[in-house]
Write a protein that holds these residues in place. Structure first.
Motif, PDB file in Angstrom:
ATOM      1  N   UNK A 217      29.112 -90.958 -65.581  1.00 14.86           N
ATOM      2  CA  UNK A 217      29.097 -90.654 -64.151  1.00 14.86           C
ATOM      3  C   UNK A 217      30.402 -89.959 -63.784  1.00 14.86           C
ATOM      4  N   UNK A 218      30.456 -89.429 -62.576  1.00 21.19           N
ATOM      5  CA  UNK A 218      31.660 -88.773 -62.082  1.00 21.19           C
ATOM      6  C   UNK A 218      32.791 -89.799 -61.939  1.00 21.19           C
ATOM      7  N   UNK A 219      34.056 -89.352 -61.979  1.00 21.22           N
ATOM      8  CA  UNK A 219      35.191 -90.286 -61.908  1.00 21.22           C
ATOM      9  C   UNK A 219      35.129 -91.239 -60.727  1.00 21.22           C
ATOM     10  N   UNK A 220      34.691 -90.764 -59.562  1.00 24.85           N
ATOM     11  CA  UNK A 220      34.660 -91.621 -58.373  1.00 24.85           C
ATOM     12  C   UNK A 220      33.730 -92.818 -58.540  1.00 24.85           C
ATOM     13  N   UNK A 221      32.785 -92.732 -59.465  1.00 27.70           N
ATOM     14  CA  UNK A 221      31.818 -93.812 -59.664  1.00 27.70           C
ATOM     15  C   UNK A 221      32.130 -94.677 -60.881  1.00 27.70           C
ATOM     16  N   UNK A 222      33.180 -94.364 -61.592  1.00 30.41           N
ATOM     17  CA  UNK A 222      33.532 -95.140 -62.772  1.00 30.41           C
ATOM     18  C   UNK A 222      34.153 -96.477 -62.372  1.00 30.41           C
ATOM     19  N   UNK A 223      33.753 -97.534 -63.038  1.00 30.83           N
ATOM     20  CA  UNK A 223      34.321 -98.858 -62.781  1.00 30.83           C
ATOM     21  C   UNK A 223      35.530 -99.059 -63.694  1.00 30.83           C
ATOM     22  N   UNK A 224      36.600 -98.347 -63.360  1.00 29.17           N
ATOM     23  CA  UNK A 224      37.840 -98.392 -64.120  1.00 29.17           C
ATOM     24  C   UNK A 224      38.989 -98.688 -63.165  1.00 29.17           C
ATOM     25  N   UNK A 225      40.144 -98.995 -63.726  1.00 26.67           N
ATOM     26  CA  UNK A 225      41.310 -99.195 -62.876  1.00 26.67           C
ATOM     27  C   UNK A 225      41.574 -97.921 -62.065  1.00 26.67           C
ATOM     28  N   UNK A 226      42.022 -98.123 -60.835  1.00 23.89           N
ATOM     29  CA  UNK A 226      42.125 -97.016 -59.890  1.00 23.89           C
ATOM     30  C   UNK A 226      43.066 -95.925 -60.374  1.00 23.89           C
ATOM     31  N   UNK A 227      44.194 -96.296 -60.970  1.00 27.99           N
ATOM     32  CA  UNK A 227      45.145 -95.264 -61.391  1.00 27.99           C
ATOM     33  C   UNK A 227      44.559 -94.393 -62.505  1.00 27.99           C
ATOM     34  N   UNK A 228      43.727 -94.979 -63.379  1.00 28.06           N
ATOM     35  CA  UNK A 228      43.098 -94.196 -64.429  1.00 28.06           C
ATOM     36  C   UNK A 228      42.030 -93.276 -63.846  1.00 28.06           C
ATOM     37  N   UNK A 229      41.238 -93.782 -62.916  1.00 25.96           N
ATOM     38  CA  UNK A 229      40.221 -92.932 -62.280  1.00 25.96           C
ATOM     39  C   UNK A 229      40.870 -91.740 -61.597  1.00 25.96           C
ATOM     40  N   UNK A 230      42.009 -91.973 -60.960  1.00 23.46           N
ATOM     41  CA  UNK A 230      42.716 -90.882 -60.285  1.00 23.46           C
ATOM     42  C   UNK A 230      43.198 -89.840 -61.278  1.00 23.46           C
ATOM     43  N   UNK A 231      43.714 -90.310 -62.417  1.00 20.79           N
ATOM     44  CA  UNK A 231      44.186 -89.380 -63.452  1.00 20.79           C
ATOM     45  C   UNK A 231      43.024 -88.557 -64.002  1.00 20.79           C
ATOM     46  N   UNK A 232      41.897 -89.211 -64.281  1.00 21.46           N
ATOM     47  CA  UNK A 232      40.751 -88.494 -64.821  1.00 21.46           C
ATOM     48  C   UNK A 232      40.215 -87.463 -63.826  1.00 21.46           C
ATOM     49  N   UNK A 233      40.232 -87.819 -62.549  1.00 22.85           N
ATOM     50  CA  UNK A 233      39.718 -86.912 -61.522  1.00 22.85           C
ATOM     51  C   UNK A 233      40.657 -85.752 -61.231  1.00 22.85           C
ATOM     52  N   UNK A 234      41.882 -85.821 -61.731  1.00 19.94           N
ATOM     53  CA  UNK A 234      42.874 -84.787 -61.420  1.00 19.94           C
ATOM     54  C   UNK A 234      42.722 -83.543 -62.290  1.00 19.94           C
ATOM     55  N   UNK A 235      41.904 -83.625 -63.333  1.00 24.78           N
ATOM     56  CA  UNK A 235      41.776 -82.495 -64.249  1.00 24.78           C
ATOM     57  C   UNK A 235      40.552 -81.648 -63.968  1.00 24.78           C
ATOM     58  N   UNK A 236      40.077 -80.956 -64.997  1.00 24.32           N
ATOM     59  CA  UNK A 236      38.868 -80.144 -64.894  1.00 24.32           C
ATOM     60  C   UNK A 236      37.646 -81.042 -65.083  1.00 24.32           C
ATOM     61  N   UNK A 237      36.695 -80.974 -64.166  1.00 23.98           N
ATOM     62  CA  UNK A 237      35.519 -81.834 -64.194  1.00 23.98           C
ATOM     63  C   UNK A 237      34.263 -80.976 -64.258  1.00 23.98           C
ATOM     64  N   UNK A 238      33.402 -81.275 -65.222  1.00 30.52           N
ATOM     65  CA  UNK A 238      32.145 -80.527 -65.343  1.00 30.52           C
ATOM     66  C   UNK A 238      31.000 -81.488 -65.628  1.00 30.52           C
ATOM     67  N   UNK A 239      29.942 -81.345 -64.849  1.00 28.18           N
ATOM     68  CA  UNK A 239      28.734 -82.130 -65.090  1.00 28.18           C
ATOM     69  C   UNK A 239      27.823 -81.362 -66.039  1.00 28.18           C
ATOM     70  N   UNK A 240      27.317 -82.029 -67.071  1.00 26.31           N
ATOM     71  CA  UNK A 240      26.338 -81.443 -67.973  1.00 26.31           C
ATOM     72  C   UNK A 240      24.937 -81.801 -67.491  1.00 26.31           C
ATOM     73  N   UNK A 241      24.080 -80.800 -67.392  1.00 23.88           N
ATOM     74  CA  UNK A 241      22.730 -80.992 -66.886  1.00 23.88           C
ATOM     75  C   UNK A 241      21.726 -81.008 -68.037  1.00 23.88           C
ATOM     76  N   UNK A 242      20.695 -81.830 -67.944  1.00 22.88           N
ATOM     77  CA  UNK A 242      19.680 -81.864 -69.008  1.00 22.88           C
ATOM     78  C   UNK A 242      18.847 -80.584 -69.010  1.00 22.88           C
ATOM     79  N   UNK A 243      18.305 -80.254 -70.167  1.00 20.26           N
ATOM     80  CA  UNK A 243      17.410 -79.110 -70.273  1.00 20.26           C
ATOM     81  C   UNK A 243      16.032 -79.474 -69.729  1.00 20.26           C
ATOM     82  N   UNK A 244      15.405 -78.558 -68.959  1.00 18.27           N
ATOM     83  CA  UNK A 244      14.006 -78.777 -68.588  1.00 18.27           C
ATOM     84  C   UNK A 244      13.139 -78.846 -69.846  1.00 18.27           C
ATOM     85  N   UNK A 245      11.994 -79.480 -69.736  1.00 10.84           N
ATOM     86  CA  UNK A 245      11.151 -79.707 -70.898  1.00 10.84           C
ATOM     87  C   UNK A 245      10.761 -78.401 -71.589  1.00 10.84           C
ATOM     88  N   UNK A 246      10.426 -77.377 -70.812  1.00 11.69           N
ATOM     89  CA  UNK A 246      10.032 -76.101 -71.419  1.00 11.69           C
ATOM     90  C   UNK A 246      11.182 -75.493 -72.212  1.00 11.69           C
TER      91      UNK A 246
END
Length: 221
Positions: free
Chosen positions: A121-150
């Protein structure tokens, strides 16, 4: 079926060029640029559902660019001297592992090192210590999307074509209807069937697929 993959698939790192891009072209381009020497961003985080290819990209990046600590919840085997560290499933880190990762990010910020990470999940939804979530969210963030069946079916056919495999359309549809629906598993299954066919010196046909999948089901019973 997954036992078949484990039994027949050769071990080794996947390659970035084998990743089926689909709608993830921007993420893959950004990752390739980030892995180049001279990148100044410390953290690159990939996130998305299971099966979209996060582990493939981390493992494909780790042989030459990043050391790999993806299966250590405490990061006790962390390679602190490596210029880049790849950590998969950050949501599964223990408290000790979270602290180790937080310290690693701070150290790498100071020394010019980098961290490649993946989460479900995105950093804001991770159940981690707050300072680590902030560090992870400070960088480049990209969501990977699943391929459609076709697109998955087209990609599977293309993987077969690249290997020089002849997969008749009925065999391809039969395989796809019974295979896991994430491309990592589909690709692994195709590779496993290729090895099985070569070992038995037989073409890939519906009878061979039925035989292989039946053998796999029997071995898992």
């Amino acid at each position: 079926m997954r036992q078949l993959i484990l039994d027949l698939l050769p071990q080794g790192h996947p390659a970035l060029e084998d990743f089926v891009v689909g709608s993830n072209g921007e993420a893959l381009t950004a990752l390739a640029a980030w892995l180049m020497p001279g990148s100044r961003e410390t953290v690159f985080l990939l996130w998305g559902d299971s099966g979209v290819g996060k582990t493939h990209l981390l493992r494909g990046s780790s042989p030459e660019s990043c050391s790999d600590a993806r299966q250590d919840p405490d990061l006790s085997s962390i390679a602190g001297a490596a210029p880049c560290l790849a950590v998969d499933n950050v949501e599964a880190l223990s408290e000790r592992g979270q602290l180790a990762l937080f310290n690693q990010i701070n150290r790498r910020r100071a020394t010019g090192g980098r961290l490649l990470a993946a989460a479900n999940v995105a950093p804001a939804q991770l159940h981690l210590r707050e300072d680590l979530r902030t560090r992870l969210a400070s960088g480049l963030l990209y969501r990977l999307l699943p391929l459609p069946e076709a697109e998955q079916l087209t990609a599977l056919a293309e993987h077969a074509r690249r290997r020089g495999l002849v997969l008749p359309p009925p065999a391809l549809r039969y395989l796809f209807s019974r295979a896991p629906r994430d491309m990592q598993s589909l690709t692994a299954l195709l590779t496993a069937i290729e090895h099985y066919a070569l070992e038995h010196k037989r073409p890939i046909t519906l009878p061979l697929l039925r035989e292989v999948l039946h053998t796999s089901a029997s071995s898992c019973a």
